[in-house]
Write an enzyme that holds these catalytic residues in place. Structure first.
Site, PDB file in Angstrom:
ATOM      1  N   ASP A  88     -26.127  -7.921   0.044  1.00 23.95           N
ATOM      2  CA  ASP A  88     -24.704  -7.693   0.291  1.00 23.95           C
ATOM      3  C   ASP A  88     -24.043  -7.413  -1.060  1.00 23.95           C
ATOM      4  O   ASP A  88     -23.904  -8.311  -1.890  1.00 23.95           O
ATOM      5  CB  ASP A  88     -24.123  -8.963   0.942  1.00 23.95           C
ATOM      6  CG  ASP A  88     -22.660  -8.811   1.318  1.00 23.95           C
ATOM      7  OD1 ASP A  88     -21.995  -7.921   0.758  1.00 23.95           O
ATOM      8  OD2 ASP A  88     -22.197  -9.604   2.162  1.00 23.95           O
ATOM      9  N   HIS A  89     -23.639  -6.196  -1.256  1.00 23.15           N
ATOM     10  CA  HIS A  89     -23.117  -5.795  -2.567  1.00 23.15           C
ATOM     11  C   HIS A  89     -21.735  -6.382  -2.862  1.00 23.15           C
ATOM     12  O   HIS A  89     -21.199  -6.249  -3.950  1.00 23.15           O
ATOM     13  CB  HIS A  89     -23.085  -4.266  -2.662  1.00 23.15           C
ATOM     14  CG  HIS A  89     -23.211  -3.740  -4.062  1.00 23.15           C
ATOM     15  ND1 HIS A  89     -23.029  -4.525  -5.176  1.00 23.15           N
ATOM     16  CD2 HIS A  89     -23.513  -2.505  -4.524  1.00 23.15           C
ATOM     17  CE1 HIS A  89     -23.194  -3.794  -6.263  1.00 23.15           C
ATOM     18  NE2 HIS A  89     -23.494  -2.563  -5.900  1.00 23.15           N
TER      19      HIS A  89
END
Ligand code: CAO
Length: 551
Positions: A523-524
């Site tokens: 999850d950036h």
């Protein structure tokens, strides 16, 4: 206790088909509750029970053609009423083909307006003029709600086309155009209450349209009192006209019965957006339930930043060849929803690397005999889990979840890892707890046990909760890389593909090494490329030299 037979009431035509059974034997029904839905070529209608009680016999099946008086069901009522058939004379059904009527007969002839003989004559009035259309006989003196205006000024309509849809608490009915022409004025709005005889709209007759502009046609007919021939839609209590759709795209242009329409209105469901699964595409209550479920499972607009993602259009594939439709399992649908939720919410990045597991494999193969003695199968999975636990300990950001709408991060002080298991019913993710504190043997046992439980559908909900990170291995199947979807609210997932022998340059020559392809999605919003790179490089090093696992 008394038994009462319910029969088909006056259905306004010779015969109609039973297209849906709304009750089953043993069901408790209230008076006026629909028992079956019948459909002729002009209308569909719910046939209500005339008594409250328990259905003890259903005397019809779907597909049967029935006429007035045919027995439908036997209801056991609580009272002592006589055991006699109860055809309701008062429950006149919808006139399947609305007939022009003189119900709202002209009171006084009027210049430019309809002449007495026209008022009494059916369908198209002769000569070119503007004619008013009024609410026909709707079987009640009470006001009913006008739920849809199907036309607008300037529309050309054919005789029988729907003009408006009226709805009482018992029935919904479309008011058809009594003749062909052009809508020249509309006197009502959606949501208004109307009674029999109220002016609905004015129409230029076809002749008037053809010869326009003609002085007579230019003058609109008076709005009231209504003196025009009006189609009779005799909808008494219990009757329903839910005519198969007109070309309209609103609520009225949809093939659905009154109960379904009522439910849709209560929940504000746009019927035009629901696909009907009933005969000939008829909308059923279940279709509304599924529609609402689907909508609720979609992320709220705030979650998707109002992305307004357009739906993928449904295609009738049977137009192109034979098809078979099967129902998806609950698990399948749940997985799909979770995947979509994650895909829409999580900005994904995937990084790839290969771990050299030549030594690991040599060690694992050397331990096979001992594994057999212990009654476990020693696959690469326990080693991968253990290596992930160490990588998670070294990179604690991967052990967090976003909280407070993105304002904070929850740092989990434990290392529980989920393992995707492919089962015939769908994908399940049991969670192995405290992986960092368990030996390879313990992990091998748990992998075996949890995968078995997953395939036998024996996992308890608690065994699928609390994960910090997930491993999804397709190593037993094949492939050399894939992009796993983060199992939100976790922030990372490792995809494991099939290990194989590959030539690797050792600085002097190519040597055969066993490489394990890994793909790390994260999850950036939480993990940056640097974090991802460190995690994956560390993991590759751990699997390349498993002695590091004990450091
Ligand atoms: N490379 C090469 N061989 C591998 C391997 C890999 N990465 N991973 C497993 N294998 C081998 C095993 O060693 C075993 O071979 P042997 O019997 O010769 O030892 C064989 O493949 C079968 O392994 P397994 O599947 O029984 O056991 P596992 O521990 O590797 O995996 C489990 C367990 C539950 C993860 C797996 O069975 C499974 O269900 N995988 C699918 C998960 C999935 O669907 N993920 C996708 C999710 S997203 O849609």
């Amino acid at each position: 206790m008394a038994k009462q037979q319910i029969t088909v009431p006056d259905i306004g035509g010779a015969e109609a088909e039973v297209i849906e059974l709304l009750v089953a034997v043993g069901d408790e029904v209230g008076e006026e509750q629909g028992l079956v839905v019948m459909e002729s070529d002009k209308a569909s209608m719910e046939i209500p029970s005339t008594a409250a009680g328990v259905v003890v016999e259903l005397l019809v099946t779907e597909g049967q053609q029935l006429a007035e008086g045919a027995p439908l069901a036997v209801i056991e009522t609580a009272n002592e009423a006589a055991d006699e058939p109860a055809a309701r004379d008062d429950s006149a059904m919808v006139a399947a083909e609305p007939e022009p009527t003189t119900a709202a007969a002209p009171t006084e002839p009027e210049a430019d307006a309809i002449q007495p003989e026209q008022a009494a004559s059916p369908a198209t009035p002769t000569g070119g003029s503007v004619q008013g259309v009024a609410v026909p006989d709707i079987g009640t003196d009470d006001a009913v709600e006008l739920i849809e205006v199907c036309v607008k000024v300037g529309d050309t309509v054919g005789e029988g086309d729907s003009l408006v849809v009226l709805e009482s608490d018992k029935a919904s009915m479309e008011v058809p155009a009594p003749f062909a022409g052009e809508v020249s004025a509309i006197h009502v709005a959606e949501g208004s209450s109307v009674r029999q005889g109220d002016a609905l709209l004015d129409m230029k007759t076809a002749a008037a349209v053809a010869s326009a502009p003609a002085p007579a046609a230019a003058k609109p007919a008076p709005a009231e009192p209504e003196q025009r021939p009006a189609p009779a839609v005799a909808a008494a209590p219990g009757a329903t006209a839910a005519q198969p759709a007109s070309a309209d795209s609103g609520q009225a242009g949809v093939y659905a019965g009154p109960a379904v329409r009522k439910l849709a209105r209560e929940f504000g469901i746009p019927l035009a957006e629901v696909s009907g699964s009933g005969p000939r595409g008829r909308l059923l209550k279940e279709d509304l339930h599924q529609f609402v479920q689907r909508r609720l499972s979609q992320p709220a607009a705030s979650e998707t930043a109002g992305a307004g993602i357009p739906a993928i259009p449904e295609v009738d594939f049977s137009l192109f060849g034979e098809v078979e439709v099967t129902q998806r399992s609950k698990l399948d649908k749940l997985t799909a929803r979770n995947m979509q939720r994650s895909w829409l919410n999580v900005p994904h990045v995937t990084q790839y690397d290969d771990a050299d597991i030549t030594e690991l494999e040599a060690f694992r193969n050397g331990m096979k005999a001992e594994a057999e003695q212990r009654g476990v199968k020693l696959t690469p999975m326990p080693f991968i889990l253990k290596a992930c636990a160490v990588a998670l300990r070294d990179n604690p950001k991967f052990c967090t979840s976003v909280a407070d709408g993105g304002e904070s991060l929850v740092h989990k002080q434990y290392i529980h890892i989920g393992m995707a298991v492919d089962t015939p019913a769908g994908l399940l993710v049991p969670v192995i707890r405290d992986v960092d504190q368990k030996s390879i043997w313990q992990l091998a046992e748990e992998v075996l046990e949890l995968a078995g439980k997953a395939r036998d559908r024996k996992l308890k909900p608690g065994e699928m909760q609390g994960g910090c990170f997930t491993v999804s291995s397709l190593g037993n199947i094949g492939g050399n890389g894939f992009t796993p979807i983060v199992n939100a609210p976790e922030v990372g997932i490792l995809g494991v593909s099939r290990a194989g022998m590959k030539p690797v340059w050792d600085g002097q020559e190519f040597v055969a090494r066993k490489l394990l392809p890994l793909s790390l999605s994260y999850d950036h919003r939480v993990i940056n490329g640097g974090d991802g790179g460190r995690f994956l490089t560390g993991l590759v090093a751990l699997l390349g030299d498993i002695r590091r696992l004990i450091m």
